[in-house]
Design a protein around this motif. Structure first.
Motif, PDB file in Angstrom:
ATOM      1  N   GLY A  57       0.814  -1.210   0.000  1.00 25.26           N
ATOM      2  CA  GLY A  57       0.000   0.000   0.000  1.00 25.26           C
ATOM      3  C   GLY A  57       0.844   1.255   0.000  1.00 25.26           C
ATOM      4  O   GLY A  57       0.537   2.229  -0.696  1.00 25.26           O
ATOM      5  N   SER A  58       1.932   1.257   0.764  1.00 23.67           N
ATOM      6  CA  SER A  58       2.815   2.423   0.817  1.00 23.67           C
ATOM      7  C   SER A  58       3.496   2.653  -0.530  1.00 23.67           C
ATOM      8  O   SER A  58       3.594   3.791  -1.004  1.00 23.67           O
ATOM      9  CB  SER A  58       3.870   2.216   1.921  1.00 23.67           C
ATOM     10  N   VAL A  59       3.953   1.577  -1.159  1.00 18.59           N
ATOM     11  CA  VAL A  59       4.607   1.690  -2.464  1.00 18.59           C
ATOM     12  C   VAL A  59       3.622   2.202  -3.508  1.00 18.59           C
ATOM     13  O   VAL A  59       3.955   3.076  -4.329  1.00 18.59           O
ATOM     14  CB  VAL A  59       5.185   0.319  -2.886  1.00 18.59           C
ATOM     15  N   GLN A  60       2.406   1.692  -3.492  1.00 18.17           N
ATOM     16  CA  GLN A  60       1.428   2.086  -4.501  1.00 18.17           C
ATOM     17  C   GLN A  60       1.062   3.566  -4.385  1.00 18.17           C
ATOM     18  O   GLN A  60       0.943   4.254  -5.408  1.00 18.17           O
ATOM     19  CB  GLN A  60       0.179   1.213  -4.363  1.00 18.17           C
ATOM     20  N   ILE A  61       0.897   4.059  -3.171  1.00 16.44           N
ATOM     21  CA  ILE A  61       0.590   5.482  -3.004  1.00 16.44           C
ATOM     22  C   ILE A  61       1.774   6.336  -3.447  1.00 16.44           C
ATOM     23  O   ILE A  61       1.611   7.342  -4.142  1.00 16.44           O
ATOM     24  CB  ILE A  61       0.218   5.784  -1.540  1.00 16.44           C
ATOM     25  N   ALA A  62       2.990   5.919  -3.065  1.00 19.24           N
ATOM     26  CA  ALA A  62       4.180   6.695  -3.418  1.00 19.24           C
ATOM     27  C   ALA A  62       4.424   6.710  -4.923  1.00 19.24           C
ATOM     28  O   ALA A  62       4.930   7.697  -5.466  1.00 19.24           O
ATOM     29  CB  ALA A  62       5.403   6.127  -2.696  1.00 19.24           C
ATOM     30  N   ALA A  63       4.048   5.619  -5.616  1.00 17.23           N
ATOM     31  CA  ALA A  63       4.327   5.506  -7.051  1.00 17.23           C
ATOM     32  C   ALA A  63       3.246   6.122  -7.922  1.00 17.23           C
ATOM     33  O   ALA A  63       3.368   6.116  -9.150  1.00 17.23           O
ATOM     34  CB  ALA A  63       4.493   4.033  -7.428  1.00 17.23           C
ATOM     35  N   THR A  64       2.197   6.674  -7.312  1.00 13.99           N
ATOM     36  CA  THR A  64       1.064   7.210  -8.060  1.00 13.99           C
ATOM     37  C   THR A  64       1.041   8.730  -7.971  1.00 13.99           C
ATOM     38  O   THR A  64       1.185   9.285  -6.879  1.00 13.99           O
ATOM     39  CB  THR A  64      -0.263   6.655  -7.496  1.00 13.99           C
ATOM     40  N   PRO A  65       0.871   9.428  -9.087  1.00  9.24           N
ATOM     41  CA  PRO A  65       0.753  10.889  -9.026  1.00  9.24           C
ATOM     42  C   PRO A  65      -0.444  11.294  -8.166  1.00  9.24           C
ATOM     43  O   PRO A  65      -1.480  10.615  -8.154  1.00  9.24           O
ATOM     44  CB  PRO A  65       0.523  11.285 -10.493  1.00  9.24           C
ATOM     45  N   VAL A  66      -0.307  12.399  -7.458  1.00 11.42           N
ATOM     46  CA  VAL A  66      -1.372  12.863  -6.569  1.00 11.42           C
ATOM     47  C   VAL A  66      -2.685  13.026  -7.329  1.00 11.42           C
ATOM     48  O   VAL A  66      -3.757  12.690  -6.815  1.00 11.42           O
ATOM     49  CB  VAL A  66      -0.959  14.196  -5.908  1.00 11.42           C
ATOM     50  N   ALA A  67      -2.613  13.508  -8.568  1.00 12.97           N
ATOM     51  CA  ALA A  67      -3.827  13.770  -9.347  1.00 12.97           C
ATOM     52  C   ALA A  67      -4.552  12.500  -9.747  1.00 12.97           C
ATOM     53  O   ALA A  67      -5.688  12.566 -10.228  1.00 12.97           O
ATOM     54  CB  ALA A  67      -3.475  14.569 -10.601  1.00 12.97           C
ATOM     55  N   MET A  68      -3.918  11.327  -9.546  1.00 13.45           N
ATOM     56  CA  MET A  68      -4.521  10.075 -10.006  1.00 13.45           C
ATOM     57  C   MET A  68      -4.694   9.063  -8.874  1.00 13.45           C
ATOM     58  O   MET A  68      -5.019   7.908  -9.129  1.00 13.45           O
ATOM     59  CB  MET A  68      -3.657   9.457 -11.114  1.00 13.45           C
TER      60      MET A  68
ATOM     61  N   LEU B  59      10.911  -3.663  -7.950  1.00 17.82           N
ATOM     62  CA  LEU B  59      10.686  -3.737  -6.510  1.00 17.82           C
ATOM     63  C   LEU B  59      11.681  -4.641  -5.798  1.00 17.82           C
ATOM     64  O   LEU B  59      11.985  -4.437  -4.629  1.00 17.82           O
ATOM     65  CB  LEU B  59       9.258  -4.243  -6.235  1.00 17.82           C
ATOM     66  N   ARG B  60      12.166  -5.635  -6.488  1.00 17.99           N
ATOM     67  CA  ARG B  60      13.028  -6.630  -5.852  1.00 17.99           C
ATOM     68  C   ARG B  60      14.210  -5.986  -5.137  1.00 17.99           C
ATOM     69  O   ARG B  60      14.593  -6.416  -4.046  1.00 17.99           O
ATOM     70  CB  ARG B  60      13.532  -7.613  -6.918  1.00 17.99           C
ATOM     71  N   ALA B  61      14.769  -4.937  -5.709  1.00 14.19           N
ATOM     72  CA  ALA B  61      15.952  -4.300  -5.126  1.00 14.19           C
ATOM     73  C   ALA B  61      15.670  -2.905  -4.596  1.00 14.19           C
ATOM     74  O   ALA B  61      16.609  -2.181  -4.271  1.00 14.19           O
ATOM     75  CB  ALA B  61      17.067  -4.238  -6.172  1.00 14.19           C
ATOM     76  N   MET B  62      14.421  -2.525  -4.469  1.00 19.43           N
ATOM     77  CA  MET B  62      14.076  -1.163  -4.059  1.00 19.43           C
ATOM     78  C   MET B  62      14.227  -1.013  -2.552  1.00 19.43           C
ATOM     79  O   MET B  62      13.545  -1.676  -1.780  1.00 19.43           O
ATOM     80  CB  MET B  62      12.648  -0.836  -4.489  1.00 19.43           C
ATOM     81  N   ARG B  63      15.099  -0.127  -2.131  1.00 24.11           N
ATOM     82  CA  ARG B  63      15.347   0.061  -0.697  1.00 24.11           C
ATOM     83  C   ARG B  63      14.387   1.061  -0.073  1.00 24.11           C
ATOM     84  O   ARG B  63      13.997   0.911   1.087  1.00 24.11           O
ATOM     85  CB  ARG B  63      16.788   0.537  -0.464  1.00 24.11           C
ATOM     86  N   THR B  64      14.042   2.105  -0.819  1.00 25.68           N
ATOM     87  CA  THR B  64      13.172   3.162  -0.284  1.00 25.68           C
ATOM     88  C   THR B  64      11.964   3.332  -1.204  1.00 25.68           C
ATOM     89  O   THR B  64      11.932   2.773  -2.319  1.00 25.68           O
ATOM     90  CB  THR B  64      13.929   4.495  -0.164  1.00 25.68           C
ATOM     91  N   LEU B  65      11.009   4.115  -0.752  1.00 34.33           N
ATOM     92  CA  LEU B  65       9.825   4.354  -1.564  1.00 34.33           C
ATOM     93  C   LEU B  65      10.196   5.042  -2.879  1.00 34.33           C
ATOM     94  O   LEU B  65      11.141   5.832  -2.925  1.00 34.33           O
ATOM     95  CB  LEU B  65       8.835   5.233  -0.796  1.00 34.33           C
ATOM     96  N   PRO B  66       9.467   4.744  -3.960  1.00 29.89           N
ATOM     97  CA  PRO B  66       9.790   5.387  -5.250  1.00 29.89           C
ATOM     98  C   PRO B  66       9.593   6.886  -5.184  1.00 29.89           C
ATOM     99  O   PRO B  66       8.811   7.405  -4.383  1.00 29.89           O
ATOM    100  CB  PRO B  66       8.782   4.721  -6.229  1.00 29.89           C
ATOM    101  N   GLU B  67      10.316   7.583  -6.050  1.00 34.68           N
ATOM    102  CA  GLU B  67      10.224   9.043  -6.075  1.00 34.68           C
ATOM    103  C   GLU B  67       8.846   9.487  -6.529  1.00 34.68           C
ATOM    104  O   GLU B  67       8.196   8.816  -7.345  1.00 34.68           O
ATOM    105  CB  GLU B  67      11.295   9.611  -7.014  1.00 34.68           C
ATOM    106  N   GLU B  68       8.416  10.644  -6.020  1.00 32.46           N
ATOM    107  CA  GLU B  68       7.131  11.201  -6.408  1.00 32.46           C
ATOM    108  C   GLU B  68       7.170  11.605  -7.871  1.00 32.46           C
ATOM    109  O   GLU B  68       8.178  12.117  -8.360  1.00 32.46           O
ATOM    110  CB  GLU B  68       6.794  12.413  -5.545  1.00 32.46           C
ATOM    111  N   THR B  69       6.075  11.369  -8.552  1.00 33.32           N
ATOM    112  CA  THR B  69       5.985  11.733  -9.971  1.00 33.32           C
ATOM    113  C   THR B  69       4.703  12.508 -10.211  1.00 33.32           C
ATOM    114  O   THR B  69       3.705  12.306  -9.521  1.00 33.32           O
ATOM    115  CB  THR B  69       5.999  10.469 -10.873  1.00 33.32           C
ATOM    116  N   SER B  70       4.743  13.401 -11.186  1.00 32.07           N
ATOM    117  CA  SER B  70       3.553  14.212 -11.472  1.00 32.07           C
ATOM    118  C   SER B  70       2.614  13.524 -12.452  1.00 32.07           C
ATOM    119  O   SER B  70       1.407  13.721 -12.433  1.00 32.07           O
ATOM    120  CB  SER B  70       3.960  15.581 -12.016  1.00 32.07           C
ATOM    121  N   ARG B  71       3.155  12.754 -13.391  1.00 31.43           N
ATOM    122  CA  ARG B  71       2.337  12.032 -14.370  1.00 31.43           C
ATOM    123  C   ARG B  71       2.988  10.691 -14.674  1.00 31.43           C
ATOM    124  O   ARG B  71       4.190  10.572 -14.606  1.00 31.43           O
ATOM    125  CB  ARG B  71       2.212  12.821 -15.668  1.00 31.43           C
TER     126      ARG B  71
END
Length: 434
Positions: A356-367, A422-434
Protein backbone atom coordinates in the motif's frame (compact mmCIF):
# COMPACT_ATOMS: atom_id res chain seq x y z
CA UNK A 1 18.52 0.38 8.87
CA UNK A 2 16.60 0.36 12.11
CA UNK A 3 17.28 -1.00 15.55
CA UNK A 4 15.60 -4.13 16.94
CA UNK A 5 12.24 -3.63 18.61
CA UNK A 6 13.70 -4.38 22.04
CA UNK A 7 16.32 -1.67 21.82
CA UNK A 8 15.54 1.43 23.88
CA UNK A 9 16.97 4.90 24.32
CA UNK A 10 18.69 5.57 27.63
CA UNK A 11 16.07 6.94 30.00
CA UNK A 12 16.54 9.42 32.83
CA UNK A 13 16.32 7.92 36.32
CA UNK A 14 12.76 7.27 37.41
CA UNK A 15 11.36 7.21 33.85
CA UNK A 16 10.44 3.98 32.02
CA UNK A 17 12.50 2.92 29.04
CA UNK A 18 10.50 3.36 25.84
CA UNK A 19 11.20 1.18 22.78
CA UNK A 20 13.04 3.21 20.17
CA UNK A 21 10.58 2.17 17.46
CA UNK A 22 7.74 3.83 19.38
CA UNK A 23 9.85 6.91 20.05
CA UNK A 24 10.71 7.28 16.36
CA UNK A 25 7.35 6.60 14.70
CA UNK A 26 4.17 6.54 16.74
CA UNK A 27 4.62 9.81 18.68
CA UNK A 28 5.63 11.76 15.56
CA UNK A 29 2.43 10.72 13.81
CA UNK A 30 -0.04 10.62 16.69
CA UNK A 31 1.18 13.92 18.10
CA UNK A 32 -0.01 15.50 14.85
CA UNK A 33 -3.62 16.49 15.53
CA UNK A 34 -4.75 16.18 11.91
CA UNK A 35 -3.37 12.67 11.47
CA UNK A 36 -4.65 11.56 14.87
CA UNK A 37 -8.19 12.62 13.97
CA UNK A 38 -7.92 11.01 10.53
CA UNK A 39 -6.63 7.76 12.05
CA UNK A 40 -9.41 7.86 14.68
CA UNK A 41 -11.98 8.27 11.91
CA UNK A 42 -10.54 5.28 10.05
CA UNK A 43 -10.49 3.16 13.22
CA UNK A 44 -14.08 3.95 14.19
CA UNK A 45 -15.28 3.38 10.62
CA UNK A 46 -13.55 -0.01 10.47
CA UNK A 47 -15.26 -1.12 13.67
CA UNK A 48 -18.58 0.07 12.26
CA UNK A 49 -18.00 -2.03 9.13
CA UNK A 50 -17.34 -5.16 11.21
CA UNK A 51 -20.42 -4.69 13.40
CA UNK A 52 -22.60 -4.03 10.36
CA UNK A 53 -21.21 -7.05 8.47
CA UNK A 54 -22.43 -9.28 11.29
CA UNK A 55 -25.66 -7.52 12.30
CA UNK A 56 -27.17 -7.14 8.81
CA UNK A 57 -26.97 -10.87 7.85
CA UNK A 58 -28.32 -11.81 11.28
CA UNK A 59 -31.17 -9.35 10.77
CA UNK A 60 -31.90 -10.95 7.40
CA UNK A 61 -31.83 -14.41 8.97
CA UNK A 62 -33.75 -13.75 12.17
CA UNK A 63 -36.12 -10.92 11.24
CA UNK A 64 -36.71 -11.33 7.50
CA UNK A 65 -36.50 -15.14 7.33
CA UNK A 66 -33.80 -15.33 4.67
CA UNK A 67 -32.66 -18.76 3.50
CA UNK A 68 -29.38 -19.83 1.86
CA UNK A 69 -30.26 -18.37 -1.56
CA UNK A 70 -31.45 -15.10 -0.04
CA UNK A 71 -28.25 -14.82 2.01
CA UNK A 72 -26.33 -15.21 -1.23
CA UNK A 73 -28.31 -12.36 -2.79
CA UNK A 74 -27.57 -10.17 0.23
CA UNK A 75 -23.84 -10.93 0.06
CA UNK A 76 -23.78 -10.18 -3.68
CA UNK A 77 -25.60 -6.89 -3.12
CA UNK A 78 -22.87 -5.84 -0.68
CA UNK A 79 -20.00 -6.82 -3.00
CA UNK A 80 -21.23 -5.70 -6.42
CA UNK A 81 -20.57 -1.96 -5.85
CA UNK A 82 -16.85 -2.72 -5.51
CA UNK A 83 -16.84 -4.28 -8.97
CA UNK A 84 -18.98 -1.75 -10.84
CA UNK A 85 -18.35 1.56 -9.10
CA UNK A 86 -14.71 1.59 -7.96
CA UNK A 87 -13.16 2.87 -11.20
CA UNK A 88 -15.75 5.58 -12.02
CA UNK A 89 -15.80 6.61 -8.36
CA UNK A 90 -12.02 7.05 -8.42
CA UNK A 91 -12.15 9.16 -11.57
CA UNK A 92 -14.88 11.33 -10.05
CA UNK A 93 -13.10 11.76 -6.70
CA UNK A 94 -9.88 12.86 -8.42
CA UNK A 95 -11.83 15.78 -9.93
CA UNK A 96 -13.01 16.97 -6.54
CA UNK A 97 -10.99 19.66 -4.75
CA UNK A 98 -12.06 18.39 -1.29
CA UNK A 99 -11.68 14.62 -0.90
CA UNK A 100 -12.17 14.94 2.85
CA UNK A 101 -15.63 16.34 2.20
CA UNK A 102 -16.43 13.31 0.05
CA UNK A 103 -15.54 11.02 2.95
CA UNK A 104 -17.66 13.04 5.39
CA UNK A 105 -20.69 12.97 3.07
CA UNK A 106 -20.35 9.21 2.52
CA UNK A 107 -20.07 8.63 6.28
CA UNK A 108 -23.26 10.62 6.86
CA UNK A 109 -24.98 8.83 3.99
CA UNK A 110 -24.05 5.41 5.34
CA UNK A 111 -25.28 6.40 8.79
CA UNK A 112 -28.61 7.54 7.35
CA UNK A 113 -29.13 4.39 5.27
CA UNK A 114 -28.17 2.13 8.14
CA UNK A 115 -30.50 4.01 10.46
CA UNK A 116 -33.36 3.44 8.02
CA UNK A 117 -33.03 -0.36 8.31
CA UNK A 118 -34.24 -0.76 11.94
CA UNK A 119 -36.82 1.98 11.39
CA UNK A 120 -38.25 0.05 8.43
CA UNK A 121 -38.22 -3.11 10.53
CA UNK A 122 -40.12 -1.41 13.36
CA UNK A 123 -42.63 -0.13 10.79
CA UNK A 124 -43.05 -3.77 9.67
CA UNK A 125 -42.23 -2.97 6.03
CA UNK A 126 -38.69 -4.38 5.84
CA UNK A 127 -38.28 -7.24 3.37
CA UNK A 128 -35.34 -8.88 1.63
CA UNK A 129 -35.41 -6.80 -1.61
CA UNK A 130 -35.50 -3.61 0.45
CA UNK A 131 -32.64 -4.83 2.68
CA UNK A 132 -30.60 -5.77 -0.40
CA UNK A 133 -31.21 -2.30 -1.85
CA UNK A 134 -30.06 -0.65 1.39
CA UNK A 135 -26.92 -2.81 1.53
CA UNK A 136 -26.19 -2.06 -2.13
CA UNK A 137 -26.45 1.71 -1.57
CA UNK A 138 -24.28 1.52 1.55
CA UNK A 139 -21.75 -0.42 -0.53
CA UNK A 140 -21.65 2.32 -3.17
CA UNK A 141 -20.98 4.97 -0.52
CA UNK A 142 -18.27 2.75 1.01
CA UNK A 143 -16.55 2.57 -2.38
CA UNK A 144 -16.45 6.38 -2.62
CA UNK A 145 -15.15 6.57 0.96
CA UNK A 146 -12.36 4.07 0.26
CA UNK A 147 -11.12 5.55 -3.03
CA UNK A 148 -11.01 9.03 -1.47
CA UNK A 149 -8.93 7.63 1.39
CA UNK A 150 -5.69 7.41 -0.66
CA UNK A 151 -5.82 11.08 -1.67
CA UNK A 152 -6.44 12.29 1.87
CA UNK A 153 -3.72 9.97 3.19
CA UNK A 154 -1.16 11.51 0.80
CA UNK A 155 -2.22 15.03 1.81
CA UNK A 156 -1.83 14.27 5.52
CA UNK A 157 1.22 12.02 5.69
CA UNK A 158 4.76 12.87 4.64
CA UNK A 159 6.39 10.33 2.33
CA UNK A 160 8.95 9.09 4.88
CA UNK A 161 6.04 8.23 7.21
CA UNK A 162 3.94 6.25 4.71
CA UNK A 163 4.87 2.84 6.11
CA UNK A 164 4.41 3.89 9.75
CA UNK A 165 1.05 5.50 8.99
CA UNK A 166 -0.12 2.43 7.07
CA UNK A 167 1.01 0.28 10.00
CA UNK A 168 -1.23 2.25 12.36
CA UNK A 169 -4.21 2.06 10.01
CA UNK A 170 -3.77 -1.65 9.33
CA UNK A 171 -3.28 -2.26 13.04
CA UNK A 172 -6.72 -0.73 13.55
CA UNK A 173 -8.02 -2.99 10.79
CA UNK A 174 -6.61 -6.09 12.50
CA UNK A 175 -8.03 -4.98 15.85
CA UNK A 176 -11.44 -4.40 14.27
CA UNK A 177 -11.38 -7.92 12.83
CA UNK A 178 -10.49 -9.25 16.28
CA UNK A 179 -12.95 -7.27 18.41
CA UNK A 180 -15.59 -6.07 15.95
CA UNK A 181 -17.42 -9.39 15.40
CA UNK A 182 -17.30 -10.15 19.13
CA UNK A 183 -18.77 -6.74 20.00
CA UNK A 184 -21.34 -7.12 17.25
CA UNK A 185 -22.29 -10.58 18.45
CA UNK A 186 -22.79 -9.37 22.01
CA UNK A 187 -24.88 -6.41 20.82
CA UNK A 188 -27.07 -8.67 18.71
CA UNK A 189 -27.43 -11.13 21.59
CA UNK A 190 -28.33 -8.46 24.16
CA UNK A 191 -30.13 -5.83 22.06
CA UNK A 192 -31.35 -7.82 18.99
CA UNK A 193 -30.02 -7.27 15.47
CA UNK A 194 -32.12 -4.17 14.55
CA UNK A 195 -31.07 -2.32 17.71
CA UNK A 196 -27.44 -3.41 17.28
CA UNK A 197 -27.36 -1.55 13.97
CA UNK A 198 -27.57 1.73 15.89
CA UNK A 199 -24.00 1.14 17.05
CA UNK A 200 -22.97 1.03 13.40
CA UNK A 201 -24.80 4.31 12.83
CA UNK A 202 -22.90 5.88 15.73
CA UNK A 203 -19.52 4.72 14.38
CA UNK A 204 -20.16 6.34 10.99
CA UNK A 205 -21.32 9.56 12.64
CA UNK A 206 -18.26 9.57 14.89
CA UNK A 207 -16.02 9.05 11.88
CA UNK A 208 -17.67 12.02 10.14
CA UNK A 209 -17.07 14.21 13.20
CA UNK A 210 -13.37 13.28 13.34
CA UNK A 211 -12.97 13.98 9.62
CA UNK A 212 -14.81 17.29 9.89
CA UNK A 213 -12.34 18.37 12.56
CA UNK A 214 -9.31 17.27 10.51
CA UNK A 215 -7.53 20.29 9.07
CA UNK A 216 -5.56 19.48 5.94
CA UNK A 217 -4.44 21.31 2.80
CA UNK A 218 -5.45 19.11 -0.10
CA UNK A 219 -3.71 19.29 -3.43
CA UNK A 220 -6.33 19.54 -6.19
CA UNK A 221 -5.97 17.84 -9.56
CA UNK A 222 -4.35 20.01 -12.26
CA UNK A 223 -7.01 22.35 -13.53
CA UNK A 224 -9.48 20.68 -11.19
CA UNK A 225 -10.46 18.29 -13.97
CA UNK A 226 -8.78 15.02 -13.06
CA UNK A 227 -7.41 12.66 -15.69
CA UNK A 228 -10.26 10.15 -16.13
CA UNK A 229 -10.66 6.39 -15.96
CA UNK A 230 -8.72 5.53 -19.12
CA UNK A 231 -5.74 7.62 -18.04
CA UNK A 232 -5.64 5.81 -14.70
CA UNK A 233 -5.67 2.40 -16.35
CA UNK A 234 -2.96 3.44 -18.82
CA UNK A 235 -0.76 4.79 -16.05
CA UNK A 236 -0.92 1.51 -14.11
CA UNK A 237 -0.17 -0.45 -17.29
CA UNK A 238 2.91 1.70 -18.02
CA UNK A 239 4.28 1.75 -14.46
CA UNK A 240 6.52 -1.25 -13.79
CA UNK A 241 5.94 -0.90 -10.04
CA UNK A 242 2.14 -0.54 -10.11
CA UNK A 243 1.79 -3.18 -12.82
CA UNK A 244 3.82 -5.71 -10.83
CA UNK A 245 1.94 -5.13 -7.58
CA UNK A 246 -1.45 -5.31 -9.29
CA UNK A 247 -0.64 -8.51 -11.19
CA UNK A 248 0.93 -10.02 -8.08
CA UNK A 249 -2.04 -9.29 -5.81
CA UNK A 250 -4.52 -10.38 -8.49
CA UNK A 251 -2.73 -13.72 -8.87
CA UNK A 252 -2.62 -14.15 -5.11
CA UNK A 253 -6.31 -13.22 -4.72
CA UNK A 254 -7.40 -15.67 -7.41
CA UNK A 255 -5.82 -18.65 -5.67
CA UNK A 256 -6.52 -17.36 -2.15
CA UNK A 257 -10.26 -17.22 -2.85
CA UNK A 258 -10.10 -20.71 -4.35
CA UNK A 259 -8.67 -21.69 -0.98
CA UNK A 260 -11.16 -19.65 1.06
CA UNK A 261 -14.15 -21.20 -0.72
CA UNK A 262 -13.20 -24.65 0.60
CA UNK A 263 -11.37 -23.95 3.86
CA UNK A 264 -14.30 -24.14 6.29
CA UNK A 265 -15.78 -27.16 4.51
CA UNK A 266 -12.48 -29.04 4.62
CA UNK A 267 -11.62 -28.22 8.22
CA UNK A 268 -15.04 -29.07 9.63
CA UNK A 269 -15.97 -32.13 7.56
CA UNK A 270 -12.66 -33.81 6.69
CA UNK A 271 -10.58 -32.78 9.71
CA UNK A 272 -13.44 -32.95 12.21
CA UNK A 273 -12.83 -29.53 13.80
CA UNK A 274 -15.86 -28.18 15.68
CA UNK A 275 -17.22 -24.71 14.81
CA UNK A 276 -16.21 -23.37 18.23
CA UNK A 277 -12.61 -24.52 17.87
CA UNK A 278 -12.54 -23.22 14.29
CA UNK A 279 -13.58 -19.81 15.60
CA UNK A 280 -10.64 -19.82 18.01
CA UNK A 281 -8.27 -20.82 15.20
CA UNK A 282 -9.53 -18.04 12.94
CA UNK A 283 -9.25 -15.61 15.85
CA UNK A 284 -5.55 -16.43 15.98
CA UNK A 285 -5.29 -14.72 12.61
CA UNK A 286 -6.31 -11.41 14.14
CA UNK A 287 -3.48 -11.64 16.66
CA UNK A 288 -1.07 -12.45 13.85
CA UNK A 289 -2.34 -9.38 12.02
CA UNK A 290 -1.70 -7.18 15.04
CA UNK A 291 1.85 -8.49 15.26
CA UNK A 292 2.35 -7.89 11.54
CA UNK A 293 1.16 -4.30 11.86
CA UNK A 294 3.59 -3.76 14.75
CA UNK A 295 6.72 -5.11 13.02
CA UNK A 296 6.29 -4.15 9.34
CA UNK A 297 7.78 -0.66 9.66
CA UNK A 298 10.91 -2.05 11.33
CA UNK A 299 11.19 -4.83 8.74
CA UNK A 300 10.86 -2.45 5.80
CA UNK A 301 13.54 -0.15 7.20
CA UNK A 302 15.92 -3.02 7.84
CA UNK A 303 15.63 -4.96 4.57
CA UNK A 304 14.18 -2.26 2.29
CA UNK A 305 10.61 -1.57 1.16
CA UNK A 306 10.86 -3.71 -2.00
CA UNK A 307 12.15 -6.82 -0.21
CA UNK A 308 9.43 -6.25 2.41
CA UNK A 309 6.82 -6.41 -0.36
CA UNK A 310 8.43 -9.59 -1.65
CA UNK A 311 8.47 -11.02 1.88
CA UNK A 312 4.75 -10.33 2.25
CA UNK A 313 4.00 -12.14 -1.00
CA UNK A 314 5.68 -15.24 0.48
CA UNK A 315 4.74 -15.12 4.18
CA UNK A 316 1.04 -14.55 3.43
CA UNK A 317 0.33 -17.62 1.25
CA UNK A 318 3.12 -20.04 2.28
CA UNK A 319 1.65 -21.00 5.71
CA UNK A 320 -1.58 -22.06 4.01
CA UNK A 321 0.30 -25.14 2.80
CA UNK A 322 -0.01 -26.39 6.37
CA UNK A 323 -3.78 -26.81 5.94
CA UNK A 324 -3.79 -29.63 3.35
CA UNK A 325 -0.69 -30.93 5.13
CA UNK A 326 -2.61 -31.22 8.43
CA UNK A 327 -3.07 -34.94 9.00
CA UNK A 328 -2.50 -37.17 12.01
CA UNK A 329 -3.46 -36.78 15.67
CA UNK A 330 -5.96 -34.02 16.44
CA UNK A 331 -3.52 -31.95 18.56
CA UNK A 332 -1.07 -31.89 15.63
CA UNK A 333 -3.83 -30.95 13.20
CA UNK A 334 -4.99 -28.09 15.43
CA UNK A 335 -1.42 -26.86 15.92
CA UNK A 336 -0.85 -26.76 12.15
CA UNK A 337 -4.12 -24.93 11.54
CA UNK A 338 -3.32 -22.42 14.28
CA UNK A 339 0.13 -21.80 12.83
CA UNK A 340 -1.30 -21.40 9.32
CA UNK A 341 -3.82 -18.76 10.41
CA UNK A 342 -1.43 -16.86 12.69
CA UNK A 343 1.56 -16.65 10.32
CA UNK A 344 -0.58 -16.04 7.25
CA UNK A 345 -2.30 -13.09 8.95
CA UNK A 346 1.10 -11.71 9.93
CA UNK A 347 2.16 -12.02 6.30
CA UNK A 348 -0.92 -10.31 4.91
CA UNK A 349 -0.22 -7.30 7.12
CA UNK A 350 3.36 -7.08 5.86
CA UNK A 351 2.02 -7.34 2.32
CA UNK A 352 -0.79 -4.78 2.75
CA UNK A 353 1.32 -2.18 4.57
CA UNK A 354 4.40 -2.39 2.36
CA UNK A 355 2.50 -2.72 -0.92
CA UNK A 356 0.00 0.00 0.00
CA UNK A 357 2.82 2.42 0.82
CA UNK A 358 4.61 1.69 -2.46
CA UNK A 359 1.43 2.09 -4.50
CA UNK A 360 0.59 5.48 -3.00
CA UNK A 361 4.18 6.69 -3.42
CA UNK A 362 4.33 5.51 -7.05
CA UNK A 363 1.06 7.21 -8.06
CA UNK A 364 0.75 10.89 -9.03
CA UNK A 365 -1.37 12.86 -6.57
CA UNK A 366 -3.83 13.77 -9.35
CA UNK A 367 -4.52 10.08 -10.01
CA UNK A 368 -4.54 8.54 -6.53
CA UNK A 369 -8.29 7.89 -6.40
CA UNK A 370 -8.73 6.56 -9.92
CA UNK A 371 -5.72 4.25 -9.57
CA UNK A 372 -7.09 3.02 -6.23
CA UNK A 373 -10.44 2.47 -7.91
CA UNK A 374 -8.86 0.48 -10.74
CA UNK A 375 -6.98 -1.72 -8.27
CA UNK A 376 -10.17 -2.26 -6.29
CA UNK A 377 -12.10 -3.21 -9.44
CA UNK A 378 -9.55 -5.83 -10.47
CA UNK A 379 -8.95 -7.26 -7.00
CA UNK A 380 -12.65 -7.48 -6.11
CA UNK A 381 -13.48 -8.76 -9.58
CA UNK A 382 -11.09 -11.70 -9.32
CA UNK A 383 -12.43 -12.89 -5.94
CA UNK A 384 -15.73 -14.43 -7.05
CA UNK A 385 -13.92 -16.01 -10.00
CA UNK A 386 -11.47 -17.64 -7.59
CA UNK A 387 -14.28 -18.88 -5.36
CA UNK A 388 -16.15 -20.30 -8.35
CA UNK A 389 -13.05 -22.05 -9.69
CA UNK A 390 -12.27 -23.43 -6.23
CA UNK A 391 -15.76 -24.85 -5.77
CA UNK A 392 -15.84 -26.35 -9.25
CA UNK A 393 -12.38 -27.87 -8.93
CA UNK A 394 -13.16 -29.19 -5.44
CA UNK A 395 -16.20 -31.02 -6.77
CA UNK A 396 -14.22 -32.43 -9.70
CA UNK A 397 -10.96 -33.62 -8.09
CA UNK A 398 -11.63 -33.37 -4.36
CA UNK A 399 -11.27 -30.70 -1.70
CA UNK A 400 -7.79 -31.55 -0.41
CA UNK A 401 -6.12 -31.66 -3.86
CA UNK A 402 -7.75 -28.33 -4.68
CA UNK A 403 -6.37 -26.82 -1.48
CA UNK A 404 -2.89 -27.98 -2.51
CA UNK A 405 -3.32 -26.32 -5.92
CA UNK A 406 -4.69 -23.12 -4.36
CA UNK A 407 -2.01 -22.76 -1.69
CA UNK A 408 0.83 -23.50 -4.12
CA UNK A 409 -0.72 -21.30 -6.82
CA UNK A 410 -0.96 -18.35 -4.45
CA UNK A 411 2.84 -18.36 -4.21
CA UNK A 412 3.03 -17.58 -7.94
CA UNK A 413 2.15 -13.96 -7.17
CA UNK A 414 5.66 -13.36 -5.88
CA UNK A 415 7.18 -13.90 -9.32
CA UNK A 416 5.66 -10.64 -10.58
CA UNK A 417 7.67 -8.91 -7.83
CA UNK A 418 10.87 -10.88 -8.38
CA UNK A 419 11.01 -9.74 -12.02
CA UNK A 420 10.25 -6.08 -11.28
CA UNK A 421 12.20 -3.09 -9.95
CA UNK A 422 10.69 -3.74 -6.51
CA UNK A 423 13.03 -6.63 -5.85
CA UNK A 424 15.95 -4.30 -5.13
CA UNK A 425 14.08 -1.16 -4.06
CA UNK A 426 15.35 0.06 -0.70
CA UNK A 427 13.17 3.16 -0.28
CA UNK A 428 9.83 4.35 -1.56
CA UNK A 429 9.79 5.39 -5.25
CA UNK A 430 10.22 9.04 -6.08
CA UNK A 431 7.13 11.20 -6.41
CA UNK A 432 5.98 11.73 -9.97
CA UNK A 433 3.55 14.21 -11.47
CA UNK A 434 2.34 12.03 -14.37
Amino acid sequence: MTEPLVLAEPAPPGRPRVPRLLQQTVPRLLQQTAFRRYWSAQTVSLFGDQITMLAVPLLALLAVGAGPAEMGYLTAAALLPNLFFSLPAGAWVDRQPRRRRVMIVTDLGRAGLLLAVPLLWWADVLNLPLLCAMVFLIGILSVYFEVAHSSLFAALVQRPDYVDANSLINGSRALSHLAGPSVGGVLVQVLTAPVALFSGVLTYLTSAVFLARTRVTERPAPGGSGLGMAAGVRYVARSAILRATLLGTTTLNLFNYMFAALFVLYVTTELGVSPGVLGVIIGAGAFGGLLGAAVTAAISRRIGIGPAVLLGFVVFPAPLLLVPLAVGPQPLVLALLFAAEFVSALGVMILDIATGSVQIAATPVAMLAVVAGFRRTVNYGIRPIGALVGGTLGAAIGVRPTLWIASLGALLGVFWIVFSPLRAMRTLPEETSR
